[in-house]
Design an enzyme around this catalytic site. Structure first.
Site, PDB file in Angstrom:
ATOM      1  CG  HIS A 388     -55.903  14.753 -39.382  1.00  0.00           C
ATOM      2  ND1 HIS A 388     -56.164  15.266 -38.137  1.00  0.00           N
ATOM      3  CD2 HIS A 388     -56.601  13.604 -39.463  1.00  0.00           C
ATOM      4  CE1 HIS A 388     -56.969  14.437 -37.483  1.00  0.00           C
ATOM      5  NE2 HIS A 388     -57.248  13.421 -38.273  1.00  0.00           N
ATOM      6  CE  LYS A 579     -45.451  24.969 -34.020  1.00  0.00           C
ATOM      7  NZ  LYS A 579     -46.893  25.010 -34.201  1.00  0.00           N
ATOM      8  NE  ARG A 580     -41.949  15.023 -36.387  1.00  0.00           N
ATOM      9  CZ  ARG A 580     -42.077  13.768 -36.780  1.00  0.00           C
ATOM     10  NH1 ARG A 580     -42.916  12.966 -36.143  1.00  0.00           N
ATOM     11  NH2 ARG A 580     -41.363  13.271 -37.765  1.00  0.00           N
ATOM     12  CE  LYS A 585     -45.714  20.846 -38.102  1.00  0.00           C
ATOM     13  NZ  LYS A 585     -47.068  21.041 -37.572  1.00  0.00           N
ATOM     14  CB  THR A 687     -53.516  20.178 -31.087  1.00  0.00           C
ATOM     15  OG1 THR A 687     -52.378  19.431 -31.540  1.00  0.00           O
ATOM     16  CG2 THR A 687     -54.731  19.776 -31.893  1.00  0.00           C
ATOM     17  CE  LYS A 691     -51.673  19.348 -26.925  1.00  0.00           C
ATOM     18  NZ  LYS A 691     -50.743  18.477 -27.697  1.00  0.00           N
TER      19      LYS A 691
HETATM   20  C1  26Q Z   1     -48.614   8.377 -43.907  1.00  0.00           C
HETATM   21  C2  26Q Z   1     -48.148   7.365 -44.745  1.00  0.00           C
HETATM   22  C3  26Q Z   1     -46.923   6.764 -44.522  1.00  0.00           C
HETATM   23  C4  26Q Z   1     -46.175   7.148 -43.420  1.00  0.00           C
HETATM   24  C5  26Q Z   1     -46.631   8.147 -42.582  1.00  0.00           C
HETATM   25  C6  26Q Z   1     -47.845   8.771 -42.839  1.00  0.00           C
HETATM   26  C7  26Q Z   1     -48.324   9.848 -41.948  1.00  0.00           C
HETATM   27  C8  26Q Z   1     -48.222   9.728 -40.568  1.00  0.00           C
HETATM   28  C9  26Q Z   1     -48.637  10.741 -39.736  1.00  0.00           C
HETATM   29  C10 26Q Z   1     -48.890  11.014 -42.458  1.00  0.00           C
HETATM   30  C11 26Q Z   1     -49.324  12.032 -41.607  1.00  0.00           C
HETATM   31  C12 26Q Z   1     -49.189  11.893 -40.232  1.00  0.00           C
HETATM   32  C13 26Q Z   1     -49.597  12.930 -39.275  1.00  0.00           C
HETATM   33  C14 26Q Z   1     -50.190  14.051 -39.593  1.00  0.00           C
HETATM   34  C15 26Q Z   1     -50.528  15.061 -38.581  1.00  0.00           C
HETATM   35  O1  26Q Z   1     -50.133  14.958 -37.434  1.00  0.00           O
HETATM   36  N1  26Q Z   1     -51.289  16.084 -38.952  1.00  0.00           N
HETATM   37  C16 26Q Z   1     -51.668  17.125 -38.009  1.00  0.00           C
HETATM   38  O2  26Q Z   1     -52.905  16.748 -37.436  1.00  0.00           O
HETATM   39  C17 26Q Z   1     -53.245  17.611 -36.372  1.00  0.00           C
HETATM   40  C18 26Q Z   1     -54.514  17.080 -35.742  1.00  0.00           C
HETATM   41  O3  26Q Z   1     -55.612  17.300 -36.571  1.00  0.00           O
HETATM   42  C19 26Q Z   1     -53.402  19.035 -36.873  1.00  0.00           C
HETATM   43  O4  26Q Z   1     -53.623  19.872 -35.766  1.00  0.00           O
HETATM   44  C20 26Q Z   1     -52.146  19.499 -37.614  1.00  0.00           C
HETATM   45  O5  26Q Z   1     -52.362  20.747 -38.193  1.00  0.00           O
HETATM   46  C21 26Q Z   1     -51.789  18.473 -38.676  1.00  0.00           C
HETATM   47  O6  26Q Z   1     -50.556  18.823 -39.292  1.00  0.00           O
END
Ligand code: 26Q
Length: 847
Positions: A388, A579-580, A585, A687, A691
């Site tokens: 991702h 979004k975050r 972004k 995503t 929406k």
């Molecule tokens: C990893 C290790 C330690 C702590 C946290 C994490 C961690 C947690 C969540 C790393 C990444 C995430 C989330 C990533 C994320 O949401 N990525 C998004 O995924 C979406 C679905 O595929 C995409 O549409 C987005 O582009 C992408 O940023």
């Protein structure tokens, strides 16, 4: 962290569940529940009055919500059993979606919609004198995720159930989900989200399927009868994993799949040496060490590397889930694993559950007696990995030393996987030592680290990205060496979102209009929305479409007034970025544009000014200081703009607090313009963009992630494109000179001057210096200044287009009509066709 309390070999006190000696079919025989309003009223009354023991004087709304939820849950449970019976009967292949995050949001409305009891439930509530919106609003969002990746998992579960695919989600039951965001003087404050405090009517605890997960200790080896070695993990400390099941209903098809979430609990064993030494309280207190594994979701959406508790969470999920799958397998197949790979698939949601690779090897070898080659063959055929992100700082790495201390037996296995893999690389490219170093699962030089993405690639049958561009960049950059070795492993699965939650539930006005126009088949076959396209030329239809949008904007405006205290006029353009908060972004680019509009107003350039209301929302990771400062900037600019009489009727800006799934359900239908403005090449897919498109918003965006495919589907003339492409971004970095860009662009110069003058931070001098520095730095990775002119020009095209309401409405309709590709049903059918190969299995009917 505290020592975990159990030691191998100490007495076990009632951790084994009591069982009945044989099945008793009679105890589950019940007549089917009615799906009409009166049946729901009856059940509601029984739950409220008897189960929850409330009386007519009860003024609290939560027991009302709970009673209604339990009434609907009963109807889910009927179908749940019949779904599982159908799967068991034909012994079908199954997929397990392993994810550290499932951002489910609220369940009540979804259950009403998917069970097709929405109308009867509303009628039941009318009879009881209750108001649905008030009751639904009682539900805490299940915020067990950060953002896109977690919400994607939730949309996928909805699609799998709707497509009647035997897919089960495995995740963690965090006691505290995503923090609640409060804004205090423009600063983000985090509050713990104790979402389970009032009870969760949607979960069912299954203590009978408890498993143990081990940590620490070391490996010992014994020679087997056949001369091979058998490993034993000794001197470990263990933690109990208790599953909680959440029903996942398909859309009006009788199927209910399962999301199984694990909670960690200390064993009932006490450390007797401490106990006997009189340290009773210490022994009991040490339980915390075990119980805190599932206490809290990590609130970072780019990995916070190296935190031991996070590794514990990851292994805890992987081990508990695999043990659960293997328990079920052994129950029906005994110790025969010949068919295992034909019947099971593990989809890894990013690298977070990648401990599943060495853990599956360990369980197959150490617990079930398979040799390396058979275990590896099974692993490589059952595991699939979805990436991702391309951002290097978000790629997971674990120090070998920490990994080995916590999971010694798994480290042995990772080393062996790597040794065998590097031998394969040496065969293919003899003497290419640099390639061996590049491709090694263990990164050397400095503190040795395990590269989890490489481990996932090596062990997987399939590796996919989440949009065309993203998958292409994975093959050409991040995984290029691996792509050369195994080109067939790599594939794309463009993301999608569920039209049930994101259209049918959250936008009933638009859904009714669409259904009246083209029938209701679109809910499960979103490509049918294409049939709306001809109606874009019909003025009457356009007027109806506009009226729906207007009502949704009024609803959103009410919400903005309630939560931000600012009045949005539904007759203006609603311009939204939620979004975050992340530098890539580029919420900052959005703010620079808003400051530019404010500057135009202040210098009297309002002749052709389009009135607009700008909404920005999202959470910043608590430790991401510059992201938090961007929130402060939005809030500070908002205060100046909204308080200035000169902007009256022309411009508003708000920072919307505590953005979450249930907020998006109101925001999305009321949006005119969707901001998708990331630096090209950085947003894997996005995503939210999908929406908004489904709900008839137009997109202003870069050629990034799924925006590219959105523009392809909608047509270039129905999309506001701006900015550098991914290739141009890479080239532009060479001799990037933001100072020159600012000097050459009067609008940008004036915006930067306003910022530098302290106009937005009169009483807090200097607080925006880090932001100014970021924009003006030649090393700005996000090239904000480079895209400013192009962005402002695109916003001008937006303003011109919006002034022609008839044509804007046409474009809006054509966007919805072209959004069929972005249903997660399409995505899941693609996963199933190329990776999972599951049969669709109808549930047994409820009779
Ligand atoms: C990893 C290790 C330690 C702590 C946290 C994490 C961690 C947690 C969540 C790393 C990444 C995430 C989330 C990533 C994320 O949401 N990525 C998004 O995924 C979406 C679905 O595929 C995409 O549409 C987005 O582009 C992408 O940023």
């Amino acid at each position: 962290m505290q020592q975990l309390i159990t030691r191998q070999g100490e007495p076990i006190i009632h951790t084994e569940p009591l069982t009945i000696s044989k099945p008793v079919p009679g105890i589950t025989e019940l007549p089917a529940l009615g799906m009409d309003a009166d049946s729901i009223v009856n059940d509601f009354r029984r739950y409220f009055s008897h189960t929850l023991g409330r009386d007519r004087m009860c003024l609290s709304a939560y027991p009302v919500y709970t009673s209604l939820s339990l009434s609907l849950r009963d109807r889910l449970v009927e179908r749940w059993k019949n779904t599982q019976y159908a799967y068991e009967e034909i012994n079908c292949k199954r997929t397990y979606y392993l994810s550290l995050e499932f951002l489910m949001g609220r369940a009540l409305g979804n259950a009403m919609l998917n069970l097709e009891v929405d109308k009867p439930t509303e009628e039941a509530l009318r009879k009881l004198g209750l108001v649905l919106e008030e009751i639904a609003d009682q539900e805490h969002d299940a915020g067990l995720g950060n953002g896109g990746l977690g919400r994607l998992a939730a949309c996928f579960l909805d699609s799998c159930a709707t497509l009647q695919l035997p897919v089960m989600g495995y995740g963690i039951r965090y006691e505290y989900g995503m923090f609640r965001q409060k804004i205090d003087n423009g600063n983000q404050m985090e509050e713990p989200d104790h979402w389970l405090r009032d009870g969760n009517p949607w979960e069912i605890e299954r203590p009978e399927f408890t498993v143990r997960v081990k940590f620490g200790g070391h490996s010992e080896f014994q020679t087997r009868a056949d001369g091979g070695l058998r490993a034993h993990w000794v001197n470990f400390q263990d933690v109990i994993a208790v599953p909680y099941d959440i029903p996942v209903p398909g859309y009006r098809n009788g199927t209910v799949n399962t999301l199984r979430l694990w909670k960690s609990v200390a064993t009932d064993e006490f450390n007797l040496s401490e106990f006997n030494a009189g340290s009773y309280t210490e022994a009991v207190a040490a339980k915390n060490g075990a119980e805190n594994i599932t206490m809290v979701l990590y609130p970072n959406d780019a990995s916070e590397n190296g935190k031991e508790l996070r590794l514990r969470q990851q292994y805890f999920l992987a081990s508990a889930s695999l043990q659960d799958v293997l328990r079920k397998w052994v129950l029906t197949h005994g110790a025969h694993f010949g068919q295992f790979a034909d019947k099971n698939c593990f989809q890894l949601n990013d690298t977070h559950p990648t401990c599943a690779v060495p853990e599956l090897m360990r369980l197959l070898m150490d617990e079930h007696g398979l040799d390396w080659d058979r275990a590896w063959d099974i692993t490589r055929r059952t595991v699939a990995y979805t990436n991702h992100t391309l951002l290097p700082e978000a790629l997971e790495r674990w120090p070998v030393s920490m990994f080995g201390r916590l999971l010694p037996r798994l480290l042995d296995i990772v080393h062996e996987i790597n040794a065998r893999f590097l031998a394969e690389v040496a065969q293919r490219w003899p003497g290419d030592a640099d390639r061996q170093r590049r491709m090694s699962i263990i990164e050397e030089g400095g503190e040795p680290q395990i590269r989890m993405a490489y481990l996932a690639v090596v062990a997987s049958a399939s590796v996919n990205g989440v949009a065309e561009l993203h998958s292409h960049l994975l093959q050409q950059h991040l995984f290029h060496d691996f792509y050369e070795l195994w080109p067939d492993k790599f594939n794309n699965k463009t993301n999608g979102v569920t039209p049930r939650r994101w259209m049918a539930w959250s936008n009933p006005g638009l859904s009714d209009l669409i259904t009246r126009t083209i029938g209701d088949g679109w809910v499960t076959d979103l490509n049918r929305l294409k049939k709306l396209a001809p109606h874009a030329d019909n003025a009457e239809f356009r007027a109806e479409w506009r009226a729906v949008k207007q009502a949704n904007k009024a609803r959103l405006a009410e919400r903005v007034q309630r939560d931000c205290g600012i009045i949005f006029d539904p007759d203006t353009l609603f311009d939204v970025q939620v979004k975050r908060i992340h530098e890539y972004k580029r919420q900052l680019l959005n703010v620079l544009h808003v400051i530019h509009l404010y500057d135009r107003i202040k210098r009297g350039d309002t002749a052709s000014f389009l009135p607009r209301c700008v909404l920005i929302g999202g959470k910043a990771a608590p430790g991401y200081l510059i992201a938090k400062r961007i929130i402060k900037l939005v809030a500070s600019v908002a205060k100046v703009i909204n308080d200035d009489p000169a902007t009256q009727g022309l411009l508003k800006l708000v920072f919307f607090p505590d953005y979450r799934v249930s907020a998006m359900e109101v925001i999305c239908p009321g949006t005119d313009l969707s901001e998708q403005i990331s630096t090209a090449g950085k947003e894997a897919s996005g995503t939210g963009n999908m929406k908004f498109m489904m709900n008839g918003a137009l997109t202003i965006g870069t050629l990034d992630g799924a925006n590219i495919e959105i523009r392809e589907e909608a047509g270039a003339e129905n999309f506001f494109l701006f900015g550098l492409s991914a290739e141009e971004v890479d080239a532009a970095r060479e001799n990037y000179d933001p100072a020159a860009i600012i000097a050459d662009d009067e609008d940008l110069r004036r915006v930067m001057q306003l910022l530098e003058s302290g106009h937005f931070n009169l009483f807090e001098p200097g607080i925006f210096d880090p932001i100014i520095h970021a924009v003006t730095s030649p090393r700005d990775p996000w090239l904000t200044a480079a895209d400013f002119r192009s962005y402002v020009d695109a916003q001008q095209r937006v303003a011109r287009a919006y002034r022609d309401q008839e044509n804007w409405t046409r474009m809006s309709i054509l966007n919805t009509a072209a959004s069929g590709k972005f249903s997660s049903d399409r995505t899941i059918l693609d996963y199933n066709r190329d990776i999972w190969h599951l049969r669709q299995v109808p549930a047994w009917p409820v009779k």
